[in-house]
Each structure stands twice: as structure tokens, then as C-alpha cells.
Motif scaffolding. Structure first.
Motif, PDB file in Angstrom:
ATOM      1  N   LEU A  37       0.833  -1.208   0.000  1.00 38.66           N
ATOM      2  CA  LEU A  37       0.000   0.000   0.000  1.00 38.66           C
ATOM      3  C   LEU A  37       0.868   1.259   0.000  1.00 38.66           C
ATOM      4  CD1 LEU A  37      -2.663  -1.207   2.566  1.00 38.66           C
ATOM      5  CD2 LEU A  37      -3.183  -0.508   0.210  1.00 38.66           C
ATOM      6  N   ASP A  38       1.922   1.264   0.801  1.00 38.88           N
ATOM      7  CA  ASP A  38       2.820   2.415   0.888  1.00 38.88           C
ATOM      8  C   ASP A  38       3.480   2.701  -0.460  1.00 38.88           C
ATOM      9  OD1 ASP A  38       4.379   4.487   2.067  1.00 38.88           O
ATOM     10  OD2 ASP A  38       5.994   3.075   2.459  1.00 38.88           O
ATOM     11  N   CYS A  39       3.978   1.664  -1.113  1.00 39.40           N
ATOM     12  CA  CYS A  39       4.609   1.848  -2.432  1.00 39.40           C
ATOM     13  C   CYS A  39       3.618   2.403  -3.445  1.00 39.40           C
ATOM     14  CB  CYS A  39       5.171   0.519  -2.929  1.00 39.40           C
ATOM     15  SG  CYS A  39       6.615  -0.037  -2.026  1.00 39.40           S
ATOM     16  N   CYS A  40       2.394   1.917  -3.380  1.00 40.11           N
ATOM     17  CA  CYS A  40       1.382   2.361  -4.331  1.00 40.11           C
ATOM     18  C   CYS A  40       0.952   3.806  -4.056  1.00 40.11           C
ATOM     19  CB  CYS A  40       0.195   1.398  -4.287  1.00 40.11           C
ATOM     20  SG  CYS A  40      -0.757   1.324  -5.822  1.00 40.11           S
ATOM     21  N   LEU A  41       0.792   4.168  -2.786  1.00 40.89           N
ATOM     22  CA  LEU A  41       0.465   5.550  -2.435  1.00 40.89           C
ATOM     23  C   LEU A  41       1.546   6.502  -2.949  1.00 40.89           C
ATOM     24  CD1 LEU A  41      -0.663   5.238   1.309  1.00 40.89           C
ATOM     25  CD2 LEU A  41      -2.155   5.773  -0.634  1.00 40.89           C
ATOM     26  N   ALA A  42       2.796   6.180  -2.654  1.00 40.85           N
ATOM     27  CA  ALA A  42       3.908   7.054  -3.054  1.00 40.85           C
ATOM     28  C   ALA A  42       4.035   7.116  -4.576  1.00 40.85           C
ATOM     29  CB  ALA A  42       5.210   6.563  -2.427  1.00 40.85           C
ATOM     30  N   GLY A  43       3.863   5.981  -5.228  1.00 44.86           N
ATOM     31  CA  GLY A  43       3.934   5.965  -6.693  1.00 44.86           C
ATOM     32  C   GLY A  43       2.812   6.745  -7.337  1.00 44.86           C
ATOM     33  N   GLY A  44       1.627   6.645  -6.763  1.00 45.36           N
ATOM     34  CA  GLY A  44       0.495   7.414  -7.281  1.00 45.36           C
ATOM     35  C   GLY A  44       0.743   8.906  -7.168  1.00 45.36           C
ATOM     36  N   ALA A  45       1.266   9.320  -6.022  1.00 44.39           N
ATOM     37  CA  ALA A  45       1.569  10.738  -5.833  1.00 44.39           C
ATOM     38  C   ALA A  45       2.652  11.196  -6.800  1.00 44.39           C
ATOM     39  CB  ALA A  45       2.000  10.996  -4.395  1.00 44.39           C
ATOM     40  N   ALA A  46       3.696  10.388  -6.959  1.00 50.43           N
ATOM     41  CA  ALA A  46       4.799  10.758  -7.850  1.00 50.43           C
ATOM     42  C   ALA A  46       4.350  10.823  -9.307  1.00 50.43           C
ATOM     43  CB  ALA A  46       5.950   9.767  -7.701  1.00 50.43           C
ATOM     44  N   SER A  47       3.300  10.090  -9.649  1.00 51.63           N
ATOM     45  CA  SER A  47       2.820  10.101 -11.037  1.00 51.63           C
ATOM     46  C   SER A  47       2.203  11.432 -11.437  1.00 51.63           C
ATOM     47  CB  SER A  47       1.801   8.976 -11.256  1.00 51.63           C
ATOM     48  OG  SER A  47       0.560   9.284 -10.640  1.00 51.63           O
ATOM     49  N   THR A  48       1.989  12.309 -10.465  1.00 55.94           N
ATOM     50  CA  THR A  48       1.410  13.622 -10.760  1.00 55.94           C
ATOM     51  C   THR A  48       2.460  14.652 -11.137  1.00 55.94           C
ATOM     52  OG1 THR A  48       1.518  14.386  -8.459  1.00 55.94           O
ATOM     53  CG2 THR A  48      -0.476  13.208  -9.129  1.00 55.94           C
ATOM     54  N   VAL A  49       3.735  14.272 -11.052  1.00 55.77           N
ATOM     55  CA  VAL A  49       4.809  15.220 -11.328  1.00 55.77           C
ATOM     56  C   VAL A  49       4.678  15.703 -12.762  1.00 55.77           C
ATOM     57  CG1 VAL A  49       7.293  15.501 -11.582  1.00 55.77           C
ATOM     58  CG2 VAL A  49       6.365  14.243  -9.646  1.00 55.77           C
ATOM     59  N   GLY A  50       4.591  17.016 -12.903  1.00 59.17           N
ATOM     60  CA  GLY A  50       4.455  17.626 -14.226  1.00 59.17           C
ATOM     61  C   GLY A  50       5.669  18.448 -14.577  1.00 59.17           C
ATOM     62  N   VAL A  78      -2.216 -10.449  -5.935  1.00 57.47           N
ATOM     63  CA  VAL A  78      -3.044  -9.335  -5.492  1.00 57.47           C
ATOM     64  C   VAL A  78      -2.768  -8.154  -6.404  1.00 57.47           C
ATOM     65  CG1 VAL A  78      -3.146 -10.078  -3.079  1.00 57.47           C
ATOM     66  CG2 VAL A  78      -1.370  -8.473  -3.806  1.00 57.47           C
ATOM     67  N   ARG A  79      -3.672  -7.204  -6.342  1.00 59.80           N
ATOM     68  CA  ARG A  79      -3.567  -5.973  -7.134  1.00 59.80           C
ATOM     69  C   ARG A  79      -3.780  -4.808  -6.173  1.00 59.80           C
ATOM     70  NH1 ARG A  79      -4.864  -4.637 -12.715  1.00 59.80           N
ATOM     71  NH2 ARG A  79      -5.944  -2.643 -12.830  1.00 59.80           N
ATOM     72  N   CYS A  80      -2.957  -3.777  -6.317  1.00 57.57           N
ATOM     73  CA  CYS A  80      -3.081  -2.584  -5.489  1.00 57.57           C
ATOM     74  C   CYS A  80      -3.270  -1.387  -6.406  1.00 57.57           C
ATOM     75  CB  CYS A  80      -1.833  -2.405  -4.632  1.00 57.57           C
ATOM     76  SG  CYS A  80      -1.991  -1.083  -3.405  1.00 57.57           S
ATOM     77  N   GLU A  81      -4.322  -0.618  -6.165  1.00 63.48           N
ATOM     78  CA  GLU A  81      -4.628   0.558  -6.969  1.00 63.48           C
ATOM     79  C   GLU A  81      -4.638   1.789  -6.080  1.00 63.48           C
ATOM     80  OE1 GLU A  81      -8.130   0.148  -9.405  1.00 63.48           O
ATOM     81  OE2 GLU A  81      -7.898  -2.037  -9.444  1.00 63.48           O
ATOM     82  N   ALA A  82      -3.973   2.850  -6.532  1.00 64.71           N
ATOM     83  CA  ALA A  82      -3.933   4.109  -5.798  1.00 64.71           C
ATOM     84  C   ALA A  82      -4.440   5.231  -6.685  1.00 64.71           C
ATOM     85  CB  ALA A  82      -2.522   4.426  -5.324  1.00 64.71           C
ATOM     86  N   GLU A  83      -5.099   6.188  -6.044  1.00 63.44           N
ATOM     87  CA  GLU A  83      -5.617   7.352  -6.754  1.00 63.44           C
ATOM     88  C   GLU A  83      -5.385   8.601  -5.913  1.00 63.44           C
ATOM     89  OE1 GLU A  83      -9.826   9.074  -8.529  1.00 63.44           O
ATOM     90  OE2 GLU A  83      -9.730   7.034  -7.781  1.00 63.44           O
ATOM     91  N   VAL A  84      -4.857   9.639  -6.555  1.00 61.88           N
ATOM     92  CA  VAL A  84      -4.650  10.919  -5.879  1.00 61.88           C
ATOM     93  C   VAL A  84      -5.990  11.638  -5.811  1.00 61.88           C
ATOM     94  CG1 VAL A  84      -3.485  13.151  -6.000  1.00 61.88           C
ATOM     95  CG2 VAL A  84      -2.264  11.067  -6.651  1.00 61.88           C
ATOM     96  N   LEU A  85      -6.362  12.048  -4.601  1.00 65.06           N
ATOM     97  CA  LEU A  85      -7.633  12.735  -4.391  1.00 65.06           C
ATOM     98  C   LEU A  85      -7.498  14.246  -4.436  1.00 65.06           C
ATOM     99  CD1 LEU A  85      -9.043  10.572  -1.474  1.00 65.06           C
ATOM    100  CD2 LEU A  85      -9.396  10.295  -3.931  1.00 65.06           C
ATOM    101  N   GLY A  86      -6.314  14.755  -4.130  1.00 69.40           N
ATOM    102  CA  GLY A  86      -6.129  16.205  -4.130  1.00 69.40           C
ATOM    103  C   GLY A  86      -4.791  16.563  -3.527  1.00 69.40           C
ATOM    104  N   GLY A  87      -4.651  17.823  -3.224  1.00 72.67           N
ATOM    105  CA  GLY A  87      -3.417  18.321  -2.649  1.00 72.67           C
ATOM    106  C   GLY A  87      -2.881  19.483  -3.457  1.00 72.67           C
TER     107      GLY A  87
END
Length: 121
Positions: A37-50, A78-87
């Protein structure tokens, strides 16, 4: 872990657990699920880098994470999905969930992740 999908604000990872990953009760140890979960959260956040952080992208550092273990899972995929909600530009609020093909999630997490730009080169 294997990256299955990475889009702006979204990350999907897959993992396979074997018998060696099971605890004495015969289920995947919660610490392994929390790590996924931690890896997926961090990866999801990093995917927003523009472009504002440069072409080299960035990486995520989890500042806080709350994990909810919903039901046990055994050996298998298993599958882990992360989505950025805001920030803002560098701090993101992200949710993630692990599924194993059964009914409902195995575990969920919400977290606050700091996105750190990677230096060029």
C-alpha cells in the motif's frame, strides 16, 4: 511488485505472495500488505509530477498513512490501486486498496505523500 499501470494521479501495482509470505495463521502478514500500500500511495503521488518539477520526474515520500485490514488473503496474486484525491504542488492526498479477486478489498489505506523532484542528470 510489478507496475501494471501508471497515469497522472493513478498507480496500479501487482504482487504475488508465496507460502514464505504467510504468517502462522496461514495468511499474508499485514506488514507486507502495508508495504505494498505504501509503495502504491507514493507511486500514485509521484505520477502527478508535471513540467513544473522538471522532465526527470520525482518520487514520493509518505508523510502519514492509515491502513485498514478488511479481510485476510493467502498465497496468490493481489492488485493494489492508488488514486490521488487532491493536494497542492508537492503534497498529495492519496487512497489505495488491495484486492485479490475475492469479494471486497483485502486492505485499504489513505495517506499524505510529499513529492520530491529528482535532480536533472
Amino acid at each position: 511488485m510489478q507496475v501494471m499501470e501508471r497515469q497522472p494521479g493513478r498507480m496500479v501495482l501487482a504482487a504475488a505472495f508465496d507460502d514464505i509470505h504467510l504468517n502462522a495463521a496461514g495468511i499474508v502478514h499485514g506488514g507486507l500488505l502495508a508495504s505494498l500500500l505504501d509503495c502504491c500511495l507514493a507511486g500514485g503521488a509521484a505520477s502527478t509530477v508535471g513540467d513544473e518539477l522538471g522532465e526527470c520526474g520525482g518520487y514520493g515520500i509518505t508523510l502519514s498513512m492509515t491502513v485498514n485490514f478488511v479481510r485476510p488473503t493467502g498465497a496468490g496474486e493481489v492488485r493494489c490501486e492508488a488514486e490521488v484525491l487532491g493536494g497542492g504542488a508537492t503534497t498529495k492526498f492519496v487512497e489505495a486498496r488491495i484486492t485479490d479477486g475475492g469479494e471486497g478489498p483485502v486492505a485499504t489505506a489513505s495517506g499524505t505523500v510529499r513529492v520530491i523532484p529528482m535532480p536533472p542528470g
